[in-house]
Design a protein around this motif. Structure first.
Motif, PDB file in Angstrom:
ATOM      1  N   VAL A   4      57.771  13.096 -18.147  1.00 34.83           N
ATOM      2  CA  VAL A   4      58.029  14.156 -17.512  1.00 34.83           C
ATOM      3  C   VAL A   4      56.597  14.407 -16.371  1.00 34.83           C
ATOM      4  CG1 VAL A   4      58.375  16.435 -17.170  1.00 34.83           C
ATOM      5  CG2 VAL A   4      59.316  15.323 -19.201  1.00 34.83           C
ATOM      6  N   SER A   5      56.980  14.466 -15.152  1.00 34.76           N
ATOM      7  CA  SER A   5      55.804  14.305 -14.436  1.00 34.76           C
ATOM      8  C   SER A   5      56.078  15.513 -13.255  1.00 34.76           C
ATOM      9  CB  SER A   5      55.519  13.204 -13.610  1.00 34.76           C
ATOM     10  OG  SER A   5      56.683  12.758 -12.787  1.00 34.76           O
ATOM     11  N   GLN A   6      54.917  16.161 -12.726  1.00 38.78           N
ATOM     12  CA  GLN A   6      55.139  17.180 -11.557  1.00 38.78           C
ATOM     13  C   GLN A   6      53.712  16.903 -10.536  1.00 38.78           C
ATOM     14  OE1 GLN A   6      54.433  21.343 -12.679  1.00 38.78           O
ATOM     15  NE2 GLN A   6      56.141  21.692 -11.220  1.00 38.78           N
ATOM     16  N   ALA A   7      53.915  16.952  -9.377  1.00 39.09           N
ATOM     17  CA  ALA A   7      53.005  16.653  -8.496  1.00 39.09           C
ATOM     18  C   ALA A   7      53.006  17.835  -7.339  1.00 39.09           C
ATOM     19  CB  ALA A   7      53.032  15.402  -7.478  1.00 39.09           C
ATOM     20  N   PHE A   8      51.648  18.386  -7.032  1.00 41.02           N
ATOM     21  CA  PHE A   8      51.568  19.301  -6.330  1.00 41.02           C
ATOM     22  C   PHE A   8      50.715  18.966  -5.059  1.00 41.02           C
ATOM     23  CE2 PHE A   8      52.149  21.641 -10.120  1.00 41.02           C
ATOM     24  CZ  PHE A   8      53.333  22.484  -9.961  1.00 41.02           C
ATOM     25  N   GLU A   9      50.898  19.678  -3.831  1.00 46.97           N
ATOM     26  CA  GLU A   9      50.381  19.391  -2.636  1.00 46.97           C
ATOM     27  C   GLU A   9      50.007  20.756  -2.206  1.00 46.97           C
ATOM     28  OE1 GLU A   9      49.374  16.633  -1.340  1.00 46.97           O
ATOM     29  OE2 GLU A   9      50.355  15.454  -2.625  1.00 46.97           O
ATOM     30  N   ALA A  10      48.732  20.843  -1.496  1.00 46.38           N
ATOM     31  CA  ALA A  10      48.201  22.172  -1.063  1.00 46.38           C
ATOM     32  C   ALA A  10      49.257  22.639   0.137  1.00 46.38           C
ATOM     33  CB  ALA A  10      46.823  22.073  -0.447  1.00 46.38           C
ATOM     34  N   PRO A  11      49.505  23.887   0.217  1.00 48.77           N
ATOM     35  CA  PRO A  11      50.346  24.031   1.175  1.00 48.77           C
ATOM     36  C   PRO A  11      49.702  24.258   2.655  1.00 48.77           C
ATOM     37  CG  PRO A  11      49.979  26.254  -0.160  1.00 48.77           C
ATOM     38  CD  PRO A  11      49.223  24.973  -0.751  1.00 48.77           C
ATOM     39  N   PRO A  12      50.463  24.015   3.877  1.00 50.78           N
ATOM     40  CA  PRO A  12      49.502  24.204   4.923  1.00 50.78           C
ATOM     41  C   PRO A  12      49.143  25.582   5.370  1.00 50.78           C
ATOM     42  CG  PRO A  12      51.768  23.742   5.333  1.00 50.78           C
ATOM     43  CD  PRO A  12      51.825  24.023   3.990  1.00 50.78           C
ATOM     44  N   THR A  13      47.831  25.652   5.934  1.00 50.14           N
ATOM     45  CA  THR A  13      47.480  27.199   6.116  1.00 50.14           C
ATOM     46  C   THR A  13      47.043  26.972   7.645  1.00 50.14           C
ATOM     47  OG1 THR A  13      45.442  26.471   5.537  1.00 50.14           O
ATOM     48  CG2 THR A  13      46.516  27.583   3.870  1.00 50.14           C
ATOM     49  N   ARG A  14      47.052  28.236   8.250  1.00 53.40           N
ATOM     50  CA  ARG A  14      47.020  28.200   9.744  1.00 53.40           C
ATOM     51  C   ARG A  14      45.719  28.349  10.103  1.00 53.40           C
ATOM     52  NH1 ARG A  14      50.982  33.314  11.479  1.00 53.40           N
ATOM     53  NH2 ARG A  14      53.065  32.484  10.950  1.00 53.40           N
ATOM     54  N   GLN A  15      44.617  28.621   9.009  1.00 52.79           N
ATOM     55  CA  GLN A  15      43.240  28.796   9.389  1.00 52.79           C
ATOM     56  C   GLN A  15      42.414  28.489   8.243  1.00 52.79           C
ATOM     57  OE1 GLN A  15      41.821  32.478  10.960  1.00 52.79           O
ATOM     58  NE2 GLN A  15      42.100  33.299   9.287  1.00 52.79           N
ATOM     59  N   THR A  16      41.541  27.607   8.208  1.00 50.56           N
ATOM     60  CA  THR A  16      40.751  27.185   7.011  1.00 50.56           C
ATOM     61  C   THR A  16      39.619  28.141   6.598  1.00 50.56           C
ATOM     62  OG1 THR A  16      41.044  25.103   7.605  1.00 50.56           O
ATOM     63  CG2 THR A  16      39.181  25.313   5.909  1.00 50.56           C
ATOM     64  N   ARG A  17      39.708  28.848   5.533  1.00 53.27           N
ATOM     65  CA  ARG A  17      38.781  29.828   4.828  1.00 53.27           C
ATOM     66  C   ARG A  17      37.624  29.129   4.512  1.00 53.27           C
ATOM     67  NH1 ARG A  17      42.620  33.454   1.097  1.00 53.27           N
ATOM     68  NH2 ARG A  17      43.281  31.487   0.647  1.00 53.27           N
ATOM     69  N   PRO A  18      36.431  29.607   4.344  1.00 57.39           N
ATOM     70  CA  PRO A  18      34.984  29.013   3.878  1.00 57.39           C
ATOM     71  C   PRO A  18      35.422  28.696   2.581  1.00 57.39           C
ATOM     72  CG  PRO A  18      34.757  31.369   4.470  1.00 57.39           C
ATOM     73  CD  PRO A  18      36.093  31.058   4.980  1.00 57.39           C
ATOM     74  N   PHE A  19      35.738  29.768   1.603  1.00 62.21           N
ATOM     75  CA  PHE A  19      36.031  29.214   0.257  1.00 62.21           C
ATOM     76  C   PHE A  19      37.008  30.332  -0.226  1.00 62.21           C
ATOM     77  CE2 PHE A  19      34.506  33.245  -1.707  1.00 62.21           C
ATOM     78  CZ  PHE A  19      33.606  33.616  -1.204  1.00 62.21           C
ATOM     79  N   HIS A  20      37.632  29.721  -1.387  1.00 65.44           N
ATOM     80  CA  HIS A  20      38.783  30.421  -1.936  1.00 65.44           C
ATOM     81  C   HIS A  20      38.308  30.942  -3.265  1.00 65.44           C
ATOM     82  CE1 HIS A  20      42.785  31.299  -3.337  1.00 65.44           C
ATOM     83  NE2 HIS A  20      42.443  30.680  -4.455  1.00 65.44           N
ATOM     84  N   ILE A  21      38.698  32.315  -3.390  1.00 63.54           N
ATOM     85  CA  ILE A  21      38.231  32.930  -4.718  1.00 63.54           C
ATOM     86  C   ILE A  21      39.261  32.530  -5.824  1.00 63.54           C
ATOM     87  CG2 ILE A  21      38.031  35.196  -6.036  1.00 63.54           C
ATOM     88  CD1 ILE A  21      37.237  36.374  -3.145  1.00 63.54           C
ATOM     89  N   GLN A  38      48.479  16.453 -10.090  1.00 60.47           N
ATOM     90  CA  GLN A  38      49.404  15.593 -10.714  1.00 60.47           C
ATOM     91  C   GLN A  38      49.362  15.971 -12.137  1.00 60.47           C
ATOM     92  OE1 GLN A  38      47.009  13.631  -8.882  1.00 60.47           O
ATOM     93  NE2 GLN A  38      48.249  14.165  -6.978  1.00 60.47           N
ATOM     94  N   PHE A  39      50.486  16.230 -12.899  1.00 65.22           N
ATOM     95  CA  PHE A  39      50.414  16.549 -14.156  1.00 65.22           C
ATOM     96  C   PHE A  39      51.566  15.593 -14.860  1.00 65.22           C
ATOM     97  CE2 PHE A  39      49.349  20.538 -12.190  1.00 65.22           C
ATOM     98  CZ  PHE A  39      48.246  20.611 -12.746  1.00 65.22           C
ATOM     99  N   ALA A  40      51.205  14.822 -16.030  1.00 62.28           N
ATOM    100  CA  ALA A  40      52.153  14.032 -16.558  1.00 62.28           C
ATOM    101  C   ALA A  40      52.183  14.320 -18.072  1.00 62.28           C
ATOM    102  CB  ALA A  40      52.000  12.623 -16.312  1.00 62.28           C
ATOM    103  N   LEU A  41      53.327  13.973 -18.720  1.00 62.44           N
ATOM    104  CA  LEU A  41      53.515  14.430 -20.263  1.00 62.44           C
ATOM    105  C   LEU A  41      54.620  13.272 -20.757  1.00 62.44           C
ATOM    106  CD1 LEU A  41      52.954  16.078 -22.593  1.00 62.44           C
ATOM    107  CD2 LEU A  41      55.005  17.419 -21.999  1.00 62.44           C
TER     108      LEU A  41
END
Length: 440
Positions: free
Chosen positions: A141-158, A126-129
């Motif tokens: 002014v605000s903006q909110a993000f949600e993680a997009p759905p993924t088919r499989q969960t990766r152990p870590f993200h680079i 969440q961001f606000a100003l």
């Protein structure tokens, strides 16, 4: 001093291993630590600069959206993913649950990123100003993000942080490899110089000096080579002196011996004083001849041995002590002898030289006190104790009593070492102690 025995590689290695600090390891770890610190600092700066740039772009976009948005009758508007309102209460529930009214400051970007750990993507953000328009109105002014759905969960993200960490580790590993290559290119010539210097002896001084890649090491090799050549020249000069002295000293000694034998024939046997004088001359000439042979043998670089004789050490010590009593004339010195019978097969003259100089030193450097001479089995101990005298030497400050008399303590040590005897001397608070271990 000789150059006939080169320094073995084993002794050179032991000398190097005895060093507590390795120059190679010191430089290697110093540069590696410096590079690691620099890479970590630049990686942190890179990550901060990246996120600061992203925050600046988002902040500038929010301000432009706030200035251009047209609010509806409810006092709010939505442009793309940005939600604009003129009051805090009209903000979305997620924004209000993330930020309090007191958190808002004009043109200060507020962030709330829900991220489990560094190795996973953010689940929400969440961001606000709070922006102030030229006419004095305010806009949230605000903006909110949600993680997009993924088919499989990766152990870590680079993500950007992991990317910077990996980039820093790669840079550090590359620097370590380059540093290792550099250190090897530098230390190999140094090790080659060390091995060459360790194997350098009198025979190899005439061989050409090898090249050690760097001109500084070549200059050091020339310095070592020239220094050893100077030592060899001095050694040759000393050997020549010894060889010449052996001939020059034997001639006058032989003349004295022959003259004393002639005097023994022509002097009247009833002339007691004359016969005693001739006997002293004959004894002194024999002692001089034996002394010359012993000193020349000591100076020669040879494995020849002196002639051995069966010697009564007790009788020799008593005779030497009696002959040196003139050194105690006019002094208040007491001599205490505790001698056991001891017969050994030893070089007579060399033994007389060593024992005589030890006793001479004790007598000559004692002015008011006592001298103890102990012979226990094959161990001779001589201790001189000084009471109080203005002429008494300071034994602690003057550890080696070598004032030029006799052949000196240092030469006694050298002679005892060549004969394989144990010789120790140390200063006491009020005297000096010498311990000589005889062995046939």
């Amino acid at each position: 001093m000789t150059l006939s025995k080169p320094i073995t590689s084993r002794s050179a290695d032991s000398m190097v291993n005895d060093l507590r600090l390795s120059l190679r390891r010191y430089i290697l770890w110093s540069l590696f630590s410096l590079a690691a610190i620099l890479i970590i600092l630049f990686s942190i700066q890179n990550s901060d600069s990246f996120f600061d740039g992203m925050d600046g772009m988002l902040k500038r976009t929010m301000i432009r959206v706030a200035e251009r948005a047209q609010l509806d009758t409810s006092g709010s508007a939505k442009i793309l993913d940005f939600y604009i309102s003129d009051q805090y209460n009209k903000l979305p529930e997620k924004i209000r649950s993330s930020f309090k009214p007191t958190d808002f400051q004009p043109y200060v970007l507020l962030k709330n990123i829900n991220k489990p750990n560094w190795f996973k993507r953010p689940e929400s953000a969440q961001f606000a100003l709070l922006a102030r328009l030229p006419n004095g109105d305010i806009r949230y002014v605000s903006q909110a993000f949600e993680a997009p759905p993924t088919r499989q969960t990766r152990p870590f993200h680079i993500n950007r942080i992991i990317y910077n960490i990996l980039l820093g580790l790669i840079a550090l590993a590359s620097f370590a490899l380059a540093l290792q290559f550099l250190m090897r290119s530098v230390t190999r010539p140094v090790e080659k110089l060390q091995q060459w210097a360790a194997k350098l002896d009198e025979k190899q001084l005439d061989s050409p000096i090898p090249s050690f890649k760097y001109k500084e090491l070549d200059a050091l090799a020339h310095i070592i080579h020239n220094s050893l050549q100077d030592v060899r020249t001095t050694l040759y000069r000393e050997r020549e002196f010894v060889n010449h002295a052996s001939h020059e000293l034997r001639t006058p000694i032989a003349v004295i011996r022959s003259s004393s034998e002639l005097l023994q024939r022509v002097v009247d046997p009833e002339n007691i004083k004359g016969n005693n004088a001739i006997a002293r001359i004959d004894h002194a000439s024999k002692t001089m001849a034996d002394l010359t042979e012993t000193l020349l043998w000591l100076g020669r670089d040879t494995h020849e041995t002196l002639p051995l004789n069966a010697i009564n050490i007790k009788s020799m010590i008593e005779q030497i002590s009696e002959n040196l009593m003139y050194l105690l004339s006019g002094k208040e010195v007491t001599v205490n002898c505790h001698l056991e019978n001891c017969e050994l097969t030893l070089p007579k003259t060399a033994t007389e030289i060593i024992i005589g100089n030890i006793i001479r030193n004790a007598y000559q450097h004692t002015y008011c006190g006592s001298v103890e001479i102990n012979l226990n089995s094959q161990i001779l101990t001589v201790i001189n104790k000084e009471k109080s005298s203005p002429r008494a030497p300071n034994y602690i400050e003057k550890e080696n009593l070598d004032d030029g008399y006799g052949i000196g303590i240092k030469l006694i040590d050298k002679l005892a070492t060549k004969l394989g005897w144990s010789y120790q001397h140390r200063a006491l608070n009020n005297g000096y102690q010498v311990v000589l271990s005889l062995s046939d």
